[in-house]
Design an enzyme around this catalytic site. Structure first.
Site, PDB file in Angstrom:
ATOM      1  N   HIS A   1       0.855  -1.192   0.000  1.00  0.00           N
ATOM      2  CA  HIS A   1       0.000   0.000   0.000  1.00  0.00           C
ATOM      3  C   HIS A   1       0.884   1.232   0.000  1.00  0.00           C
ATOM      4  O   HIS A   1       1.992   1.227   0.576  1.00  0.00           O
ATOM      5  CB  HIS A   1      -0.990   0.000   1.171  1.00  0.00           C
ATOM      6  CG  HIS A   1      -0.394  -0.010   2.539  1.00  0.00           C
ATOM      7  ND1 HIS A   1       0.065   1.129   3.166  1.00  0.00           N
ATOM      8  CD2 HIS A   1      -0.207  -1.020   3.429  1.00  0.00           C
ATOM      9  CE1 HIS A   1       0.507   0.812   4.379  1.00  0.00           C
ATOM     10  NE2 HIS A   1       0.365  -0.487   4.566  1.00  0.00           N
TER      11      HIS A   1
ATOM     12  N   ASP B   1      -0.247   4.391   0.957  1.00  0.00           N
ATOM     13  CA  ASP B   1      -0.588   5.388   1.980  1.00  0.00           C
ATOM     14  C   ASP B   1       0.108   5.076   3.303  1.00  0.00           C
ATOM     15  O   ASP B   1       0.528   3.931   3.548  1.00  0.00           O
ATOM     16  CB  ASP B   1      -2.114   5.483   2.175  1.00  0.00           C
ATOM     17  CG  ASP B   1      -2.757   4.175   2.613  1.00  0.00           C
ATOM     18  OD1 ASP B   1      -2.291   3.099   2.198  1.00  0.00           O
ATOM     19  OD2 ASP B   1      -3.728   4.228   3.393  1.00  0.00           O
TER      20      ASP B   1
ATOM     21  N   ASP C   1       6.244   0.748   7.393  1.00  0.00           N
ATOM     22  CA  ASP C   1       4.847   0.417   7.034  1.00  0.00           C
ATOM     23  C   ASP C   1       4.389   1.297   5.880  1.00  0.00           C
ATOM     24  O   ASP C   1       3.799   2.338   6.104  1.00  0.00           O
ATOM     25  CB  ASP C   1       3.958   0.619   8.269  1.00  0.00           C
ATOM     26  CG  ASP C   1       2.514   0.271   8.009  1.00  0.00           C
ATOM     27  OD1 ASP C   1       2.218  -0.391   7.006  1.00  0.00           O
ATOM     28  OD2 ASP C   1       1.665   0.688   8.816  1.00  0.00           O
TER      29      ASP C   1
ATOM     30  N   GLU D   1      -5.004   1.451   2.234  1.00  0.00           N
ATOM     31  CA  GLU D   1      -5.018   0.302   3.152  1.00  0.00           C
ATOM     32  C   GLU D   1      -5.197   0.770   4.589  1.00  0.00           C
ATOM     33  O   GLU D   1      -5.849   0.109   5.401  1.00  0.00           O
ATOM     34  CB  GLU D   1      -3.704  -0.490   3.024  1.00  0.00           C
ATOM     35  CG  GLU D   1      -3.687  -1.811   3.803  1.00  0.00           C
ATOM     36  CD  GLU D   1      -3.274  -1.692   5.271  1.00  0.00           C
ATOM     37  OE1 GLU D   1      -3.485  -2.656   6.025  1.00  0.00           O
ATOM     38  OE2 GLU D   1      -2.749  -0.631   5.674  1.00  0.00           O
ATOM     39  N   GLU D   2      -4.605   1.916   4.896  1.00  0.00           N
ATOM     40  CA  GLU D   2      -4.609   2.370   6.292  1.00  0.00           C
ATOM     41  C   GLU D   2      -6.000   2.779   6.778  1.00  0.00           C
ATOM     42  O   GLU D   2      -6.198   2.976   7.970  1.00  0.00           O
ATOM     43  CB  GLU D   2      -3.609   3.531   6.476  1.00  0.00           C
ATOM     44  CG  GLU D   2      -2.148   3.131   6.263  1.00  0.00           C
ATOM     45  CD  GLU D   2      -1.612   2.181   7.335  1.00  0.00           C
ATOM     46  OE1 GLU D   2      -2.382   1.725   8.177  1.00  0.00           O
ATOM     47  OE2 GLU D   2      -0.402   1.898   7.293  1.00  0.00           O
TER      48      GLU D   2
ATOM     49  N   GLU E   1       2.485  -7.187   3.190  1.00  0.00           N
ATOM     50  CA  GLU E   1       3.225  -6.721   4.362  1.00  0.00           C
ATOM     51  C   GLU E   1       3.096  -7.671   5.551  1.00  0.00           C
ATOM     52  O   GLU E   1       2.100  -8.377   5.714  1.00  0.00           O
ATOM     53  CB  GLU E   1       2.730  -5.341   4.798  1.00  0.00           C
ATOM     54  CG  GLU E   1       1.332  -5.341   5.366  1.00  0.00           C
ATOM     55  CD  GLU E   1       0.825  -3.945   5.673  1.00  0.00           C
ATOM     56  OE1 GLU E   1       1.536  -3.184   6.351  1.00  0.00           O
ATOM     57  OE2 GLU E   1      -0.300  -3.614   5.243  1.00  0.00           O
TER      58      GLU E   1
ATOM     59  N   HIS F   1       3.189   2.861  12.741  1.00  0.00           N
ATOM     60  CA  HIS F   1       2.222   3.794  13.320  1.00  0.00           C
ATOM     61  C   HIS F   1       2.799   4.563  14.525  1.00  0.00           C
ATOM     62  O   HIS F   1       2.067   5.282  15.194  1.00  0.00           O
ATOM     63  CB  HIS F   1       0.915   3.105  13.732  1.00  0.00           C
ATOM     64  CG  HIS F   1       0.189   2.446  12.598  1.00  0.00           C
ATOM     65  ND1 HIS F   1      -1.159   2.172  12.618  1.00  0.00           N
ATOM     66  CD2 HIS F   1       0.601   2.024  11.391  1.00  0.00           C
ATOM     67  CE1 HIS F   1      -1.526   1.585  11.494  1.00  0.00           C
ATOM     68  NE2 HIS F   1      -0.461   1.484  10.723  1.00  0.00           N
TER      69      HIS F   1
HETATM   70  C1  LIG Z   1     -10.882  -3.007   9.456  1.00  0.00           C
HETATM   71  S1  LIG Z   1      -9.874  -2.082   8.497  1.00  0.00           S
HETATM   72  C2  LIG Z   1      -8.622  -1.524   9.562  1.00  0.00           C
HETATM   73  C3  LIG Z   1      -7.286  -1.907   9.135  1.00  0.00           C
HETATM   74  C4  LIG Z   1      -6.230  -1.774  10.194  1.00  0.00           C
HETATM   75  N1  LIG Z   1      -5.010  -2.355   9.723  1.00  0.00           N
HETATM   76  C5  LIG Z   1      -3.853  -2.230  10.357  1.00  0.00           C
HETATM   77  C6  LIG Z   1      -2.680  -2.977   9.787  1.00  0.00           C
HETATM   78  O1  LIG Z   1      -3.712  -1.521  11.330  1.00  0.00           O
HETATM   79  C7  LIG Z   1      -6.663  -2.471  11.472  1.00  0.00           C
HETATM   80  O2  LIG Z   1      -6.503  -3.692  11.587  1.00  0.00           O
HETATM   81  O3  LIG Z   1      -7.196  -1.814  12.359  1.00  0.00           O
HETATM   82 ZN   LIG Z   2       0.736  -1.435   6.405  1.00  0.00          ZN
HETATM   83 ZN   LIG Z   3      -0.338   0.522   8.883  1.00  0.00          ZN
END
Ligand SMILES: CSCC[C@H](NC(C)=O)C(=O)O
Ligand SMILES: [Zn+2]
Ligand SMILES: [Zn+2]
Length: 404
Positions: A74, A76, A113, A148-149, A176, A376
């Protein structure tokens, strides 16, 4: 000493501000187009949602009729709290790790990331194709997806449903993973499913000085209590070693966290409604439909309503044995690089879930071992040596899986 061209290109990628909630996807696409031209890869970009491009760089194999290899990343990155950073998060500053400048830390949001992965793919393809003049059996597609984020709904989700994706004839994908503070290489062959549920209760209102019956908060309390007790049982399981003595990982259990709470208008007014939101992550061992029914029944039993904000209902995992023809090739290539593989279920959600649901075996790997987990986080960085090792890693792994 001058900076290596591969590192310079990585820094250029890191400097593109593809940061949510307003990522600069335009500059990113231009950068990827330039990479494709230099490496000699086919290029296309398509926006399934306006302003959110999916970019594909393709290297046709000698047997293009075979199912292809997808190298997914991804573009972003998550927002920053700039005041907590020691260096500007989009400058990609190289900071020497010692006075002899034997190595450098490159500080940038997205370095772990997952731009080290996306750009690692590109440098590996450049080495294989341009430096070594190799041809691989299977076609390789480096896929760069947006958003993706924030769940991938306008990115990978729409892409896997598109005719362009069907055309790729995907047979196997890399995506990833996560850094490991310890030595092993974490290889994610599945992930926990997100269940984001809001419990909404409505009740009697009135003056805050009275004994009002049947209030919204009273209905919500036993629901919260129930899920907190469930959380405790899972925590106990998580802390108990497996039969073989090894530590459990988050992938083995279902977590539930109370992440949203809202109610009330004024201190002396009993509120008419109340809401509690939980972030539940279900281990693939669970029957997801059953979990959903249980949560609905829990809400109903207490006169509340369960609203599902996100509910992933597919628990596909990728085989990590010879039944998956790409696994032995992957494992052999990784072993030859000196890595020990640690197979895991990813604790959160990545775009791999869309690929797996579409029937494409996918492995999540970020080749960062003995490295802190900084995704993050403030002051995210990768070492230059780690980036260079990632190129070696992908060169070996791509060559292996594309020659299956
Ligand atoms: C339900 S979509 C959210 C996506 C997010 N992905 C990561 C990797 O932090 C998460 O798992 O919270
Ligand atoms: Zn990621
Ligand atoms: Zn991420």
């Amino acid at each position: 000493m001058s900076v290596r061209p591969s590192v310079q290109r990585f820094i250029e990628y890191l400097r593109i501000k593809t940061v949510q909630p307003a990522p600069d996807y335009n500059t990113c696409t231009q950068f990827l187009r330039q990479q494709a031209q230099e490496i000699g890869l086919e290029f296309y970009a398509k926006e399934y949602v306006a302003g959110k491009p999916v970019v594909v760089l393709s290297w046709p194999g000698t047997s293009p009729e075979l199912p292809s290899i997808i190298l997914n990343s991804h573009t972003d990155v998550v927002p920053v709290f700039e005041e907590f950073w020691n260096y500007p998060p989009f400058e990609a500053r190289r900071v020497a790790t010692d006075e002899h400048q034997t190595d450098f830390k490159i500080y940038a949001r997205g370095s772990q990331d997952m731009k080290i992965v996306g750009h690692g793919y590109l440098e590996a393809l450049r080495r294989l194709k341009c430096d070594e003049g190799r041809r691989l059996r299977r076609t390789v597609h480096a896929v760069f997806v947006p958003d993706e984020e924030i769940g991938g709904h306008d990115g990978m989700q729409l892409f896997v449903e598109s005719p362009e994706f069907a055309q790729l004839n995907a047979g196997f994908a890399l995506d990833e993973g996560m850094a490991n503070p310890e030595e092993a290489l974490r290889v994610f062959y599945g992930e926990r499913a997100p269940c984001w549920v809001k419990f909404v209760a409505r009740g009697n209102t009135g003056h805050g000085s009275q004994f009002i019956e049947g209030t919204a908060a009273e209905k919500l309390m036993p629901i919260i209590d129930h899920l907190m007790r469930f959380r405790q049982t899972q925590l106990q399981i998580f802390k108990t070693p497996r039969d073989d003595g090894s530590q459990r990982t988050l992938g083995d259990v279902t977590t539930a966290n109370l992440t949203l709470l809202s109610s009330g208008v004024q201190q002396n007014v009993v509120p008419e409604s109340a809401m509690a939101g939980f972030d539940i992550r279900m281990t693939p061992a669970k029957d997801y439909a059953e979990v959903r029914r249980e949560l609905e029944a829990l809400a109903e039993a207490h006169g509340a309503e369960a609203q599902f904000v996100q509910f992933w209902d597919d628990n596909s995992t990728t085989a990590t044995d010879a039944s998956n023809p790409f696994w032995p090739a992957f494992e052999q290539a990784v072993g030859a690089q000196g890595f020990t593989v640690f197979k895991e279920i990813f604790p959160a959600a990545t775009d791999s879930r869309y690929l797996r649901r579409a029937g494409v075996p996918a492995l999540g790997v970020t080749p960062l071992c003995n490295a802190p987990i900084l995704l993050h986080d403030h002051n995210e960085f990768v070492k230059e040596s780690e980036f260079l090792a990632a190129i070696d890693f992908y060169t070996a792994v791509i060559a292996a899986v594309a020659d299956v």
